[in-house]
Design an enzyme around this catalytic site. Structure first.
Site, PDB file in Angstrom:
ATOM      1  N   LYS A   1       0.817  -1.222   0.000  1.00  0.00           N
ATOM      2  CA  LYS A   1       0.000   0.000   0.000  1.00  0.00           C
ATOM      3  C   LYS A   1       0.851   1.273   0.000  1.00  0.00           C
ATOM      4  CE  LYS A   1      -4.022  -2.097   2.343  1.00  0.00           C
ATOM      5  NZ  LYS A   1      -4.313  -2.924   1.260  1.00  0.00           N
ATOM      6  N   GLY A   2       2.027   1.203   0.649  1.00  0.00           N
ATOM      7  CA  GLY A   2       2.919   2.370   0.662  1.00  0.00           C
ATOM      8  C   GLY A   2       3.417   2.702  -0.727  1.00  0.00           C
ATOM      9  N   LYS A   3       3.836   1.684  -1.477  1.00  0.00           N
ATOM     10  CA  LYS A   3       4.298   1.906  -2.852  1.00  0.00           C
ATOM     11  C   LYS A   3       3.163   2.417  -3.729  1.00  0.00           C
ATOM     12  CE  LYS A   3       8.005  -1.508  -3.029  1.00  0.00           C
ATOM     13  NZ  LYS A   3       8.532  -2.685  -3.721  1.00  0.00           N
TER      14      LYS A   3
ATOM     15  N   GLU B   1       8.732 -15.488  -9.405  1.00  0.00           N
ATOM     16  CA  GLU B   1       9.978 -15.629  -8.655  1.00  0.00           C
ATOM     17  C   GLU B   1      10.920 -14.504  -9.059  1.00  0.00           C
ATOM     18  OE1 GLU B   1      13.611 -18.786  -7.902  1.00  0.00           O
ATOM     19  OE2 GLU B   1      11.920 -19.387  -9.152  1.00  0.00           O
TER      20      GLU B   1
ATOM     21  N   ASP C   1      11.535  -2.636  -8.134  1.00  0.00           N
ATOM     22  CA  ASP C   1      12.317  -3.429  -7.209  1.00  0.00           C
ATOM     23  C   ASP C   1      13.234  -2.430  -6.561  1.00  0.00           C
ATOM     24  OD1 ASP C   1      12.752  -6.037  -6.089  1.00  0.00           O
ATOM     25  OD2 ASP C   1      14.752  -5.952  -6.941  1.00  0.00           O
TER      26      ASP C   1
ATOM     27  N   PHE D   1       7.779   3.360   5.454  1.00  0.00           N
ATOM     28  CA  PHE D   1       7.710   1.919   5.669  1.00  0.00           C
ATOM     29  C   PHE D   1       9.095   1.336   5.441  1.00  0.00           C
ATOM     30  CE2 PHE D   1       6.691   2.878   1.296  1.00  0.00           C
ATOM     31  CZ  PHE D   1       7.348   1.927   0.544  1.00  0.00           C
TER      32      PHE D   1
END
EC number: 3.6.1.66
Length: 190
Positions: free
Chosen positions: A10-12, A38, A67, A146
């Site tokens: 949710k932060g992103k 993966e 990422d 976060f």
């Protein structure tokens, strides 16, 4: 235009929606039941592309994935691409584990790194990178943000990401810098 974010964080989602909203891009979260690919890339960029491609294939929408992680010089760049999986447990557990691994180390230089991959409707993939330099504190400061935010000290602002107002963090963070680059690329493509 609607994009799906290849994450349930949710932060992103909040950060990306705020920054890309300036272009009229709506950022939706990844639907429940979407496969979690993966992350076996050797770089932030490779992992972002893996996630964006999987989200685009699952939803049929253009997809954005990032990422990101914290790279600490005294730990040879760790936790790096394994930041979210540095140890089992919560953000607090990972912060405690990082501090334990930093015991006795004087060099506190570190940086947040963010690579963002965007798979467009035509299948083209765009990848950008942003970094933010800082110092690792010896204890948590602030309850905002976060992840490693309460440990990441930004000298120019004399506080941690955990203490910064969200609108300031959205201007200076590694993710903000990568999103700014993505925004510039997308202006010409959408």
């Amino acid at each position: 235009m609607k994009f799906v974010l290849a994450s349930h964080n949710k932060g992103k989602l909040k950060e990306m929606a705020a920054i890309l909203g300036e272009l009229g891009i709506e950022v939706a979260s990844l639907p429940e039941g979407a496969p979690e690919p993966e992350e076996n890339g050797a770089t932030f960029e490779e992992n972002a592309r893996i996630k964006a491609k999987a989200a685009a294939e699952f939803t049929g929408l253009p997809a954005i994935a990032d990422d990101s992680g914290l790279c600490v010089d005294a730990l040879g760049g760790a936790p790096g691409i394994r930041s979210a999986r540095y140890c089992e447990g919560t953000d607090a557990d990972r912060n405690a584990f990082l501090l334990k691994n930093m015991e006795g180390k004087e060099d506190r230089a570190c940086r947040f790194v963010c690579a963002i991959a965007c798979v467009l409707a035509d299948g083209e993939t765009v990848t950008v990178r942003g970094e933010c330099e800082g110092e690792l504190l010896h204890e948590n400061h602030g309850a905002g943000g976060f992840g490693y935010d309460p440990l990441f000290y930004v000298p120019e602002y004399e506080c941690t990401f955990g203490e910064l107002a969200p609108e300031v963090k959205n201007r200076i963070s590694h993710r903000a810098r990568a999103l700014g680059r993505l925004r510039d690329v997308l202006k010409d493509k959408i």
